[in-house]
Design a protein around this motif. Sequence first.
Motif, mmCIF file in Angstrom:
data_model
loop_
_atom_site.group_PDB
_atom_site.id
_atom_site.type_symbol
_atom_site.label_atom_id
_atom_site.label_comp_id
_atom_site.label_asym_id
_atom_site.label_seq_id
_atom_site.Cartn_x
_atom_site.Cartn_y
_atom_site.Cartn_z
ATOM 1 N N GLY A 83 0.797 -1.223 0.000
ATOM 2 C CA GLY A 83 0.000 0.000 0.000
ATOM 3 C C GLY A 83 0.828 1.271 0.000
ATOM 4 N N ILE A 84 2.132 1.170 0.251
ATOM 5 C CA ILE A 84 3.020 2.340 0.206
ATOM 6 C C ILE A 84 3.414 2.598 -1.241
ATOM 7 C CG2 ILE A 84 5.258 3.263 0.915
ATOM 8 C CD1 ILE A 84 5.044 1.579 3.450
ATOM 9 N N TYR A 85 3.389 3.841 -1.638
ATOM 10 C CA TYR A 85 3.779 4.165 -3.002
ATOM 11 C C TYR A 85 4.962 5.122 -3.002
ATOM 12 C CZ TYR A 85 0.483 7.987 -1.977
ATOM 13 O OH TYR A 85 -0.201 9.023 -1.387
ATOM 14 N N THR A 86 5.713 5.107 -4.079
ATOM 15 C CA THR A 86 6.890 5.949 -4.232
ATOM 16 C C THR A 86 6.739 6.813 -5.477
ATOM 17 O OG1 THR A 86 8.050 4.228 -5.484
ATOM 18 C CG2 THR A 86 8.400 4.275 -3.082
ATOM 19 N N GLY A 87 7.456 7.913 -5.491
ATOM 20 C CA GLY A 87 7.388 8.817 -6.625
ATOM 21 C C GLY A 87 8.373 9.953 -6.466
ATOM 22 N N PHE A 88 8.212 10.966 -7.269
ATOM 23 C CA PHE A 88 9.161 12.073 -7.307
ATOM 24 C C PHE A 88 8.461 13.404 -7.002
ATOM 25 C CE2 PHE A 88 10.646 8.749 -10.047
ATOM 26 C CZ PHE A 88 12.012 8.672 -9.816
ATOM 27 N N ILE A 89 9.184 14.273 -6.317
ATOM 28 C CA ILE A 89 8.746 15.656 -6.149
ATOM 29 C C ILE A 89 9.919 16.572 -6.489
ATOM 30 C CG2 ILE A 89 7.055 15.103 -4.356
ATOM 31 C CD1 ILE A 89 9.045 16.325 -2.310
ATOM 32 N N LYS A 90 9.586 17.731 -6.990
ATOM 33 C CA LYS A 90 10.601 18.744 -7.271
ATOM 34 C C LYS A 90 10.475 19.860 -6.251
ATOM 35 C CE LYS A 90 10.827 17.843 -12.253
ATOM 36 N NZ LYS A 90 10.710 18.434 -13.613
ATOM 37 N N VAL A 91 11.603 20.284 -5.717
ATOM 38 C CA VAL A 91 11.614 21.330 -4.696
ATOM 39 C C VAL A 91 12.520 22.464 -5.167
ATOM 40 C CG1 VAL A 91 12.097 21.916 -2.294
ATOM 41 C CG2 VAL A 91 11.285 19.605 -2.888
ATOM 42 N N GLN A 92 11.946 23.658 -5.217
ATOM 43 C CA GLN A 92 12.725 24.834 -5.589
ATOM 44 C C GLN A 92 13.321 25.464 -4.340
ATOM 45 O OE1 GLN A 92 10.718 27.587 -8.139
ATOM 46 N NE2 GLN A 92 12.350 29.119 -8.044
ATOM 47 N N MET A 93 14.605 25.802 -4.421
ATOM 48 C CA MET A 93 15.311 26.395 -3.287
ATOM 49 C C MET A 93 15.219 27.909 -3.389
ATOM 50 S SD MET A 93 16.474 23.431 -2.161
ATOM 51 C CE MET A 93 17.929 23.538 -1.128
ATOM 52 N N GLU A 94 14.516 28.529 -2.442
ATOM 53 C CA GLU A 94 14.400 29.989 -2.400
ATOM 54 C C GLU A 94 14.953 30.472 -1.064
ATOM 55 O OE1 GLU A 94 10.466 31.333 -3.188
ATOM 56 O OE2 GLU A 94 10.495 30.719 -5.301
ATOM 57 N N LEU A 95 16.268 30.431 -0.953
ATOM 58 C CA LEU A 95 16.940 30.819 0.293
ATOM 59 C C LEU A 95 17.544 32.197 0.129
ATOM 60 C CD1 LEU A 95 18.692 27.420 1.121
ATOM 61 C CD2 LEU A 95 16.419 28.221 1.802
ATOM 62 N N CYS A 96 17.158 33.118 0.990
ATOM 63 C CA CYS A 96 17.627 34.503 0.904
ATOM 64 C C CYS A 96 18.912 34.726 1.684
ATOM 65 C CB CYS A 96 16.543 35.449 1.420
ATOM 66 S SG CYS A 96 15.011 35.359 0.488
ATOM 67 N N ARG A 97 19.127 33.929 2.709
ATOM 68 C CA ARG A 97 20.332 34.075 3.519
ATOM 69 C C ARG A 97 21.346 33.017 3.134
ATOM 70 N NH1 ARG A 97 16.091 34.956 7.227
ATOM 71 N NH2 ARG A 97 16.197 32.862 8.116
ATOM 72 N N PRO A 98 22.634 33.260 3.378
ATOM 73 C CA PRO A 98 23.650 32.263 3.021
ATOM 74 C C PRO A 98 23.510 31.001 3.857
ATOM 75 C CG PRO A 98 24.623 34.035 4.310
ATOM 76 C CD PRO A 98 23.228 34.470 3.980
ATOM 77 N N ILE A 99 23.904 29.869 3.272
ATOM 78 C CA ILE A 99 23.902 28.599 3.980
ATOM 79 C C ILE A 99 25.334 28.202 4.309
ATOM 80 C CG2 ILE A 99 21.757 27.764 2.972
ATOM 81 C CD1 ILE A 99 23.412 26.186 0.970
#
Length: 256
Positions: A83-99
């Motif tokens: 019953g568990i399913y897998t897939g893909f998501i896209k995440v956009q990085m909108e970071l204003c401060r330095p990492i």
Amino acid sequence: MTWTSSMSSGYSSLEEEESEEFFFTARTSFFRRPPGKSRAAPQDVQKEREPHVYLSKEEVKEKIQSYNSSVTDKLKMTLNANGIYTGFIKVQMELCRPITVQSSQSQGRCAHSNNETAFYLPDGCVNTLHISSTNTVREVIEALLKKFFVADNPAKFALYKRCHKEDQVYTCKLSDREHPLYLRLVAGPRTEMLSFVLREHETGEVMWEAFSIPELQNFLRILDKEENDQLQILKNRYAAYRGKLEEALRGVFKPG
């Protein structure tokens, strides 16, 4: 959980976080905002909050089939026997401060070594993660930071969903217990309908006490460099003006 990176462009939690926030899309600032340039007021949370829908196993199967039939980038979902399913998501990085990034050679050493450095992540950075329906928002954030060897505390960041409603773009902060792949499944594969964004927590002001001494020192070095760059630009501009004035003066007083 696996992931890939590019420059461009679930079963949900049983309870919704009561602190869910809605607001118009806007960027945060590294500094206090000037008067008159504050962020747009938050939207009516109760009015904009969507009712939670629980899906049966058969409904999940049907939605996955419909989802895969609409996919155009081969990033399909797979339903397992449990019953568990897998897939893909896209995440956009909108970071204003330095990492703060820790080099791969220093992994496993003390938390703040000389191999750490701080920089601004380029705009338009999008990561594609392969996750399961059991992965939570908090796990997705940790995976993104691990991908970039980010040494910052994951608690400094939040995952947001961005959606279009009535010709208006809305951004909603997700609770740590929500499951992004479920949201992706319900919304369908089109990123215009739903997309994910990683940002710093929206606190209004920078909480400097949340940063370590090495991080603050890195910020100072970045600010010093930016200041020197701006001073050099200003000097070059006035030098060019001075040259034009001197050239004009030579033309005026040139013996006829």
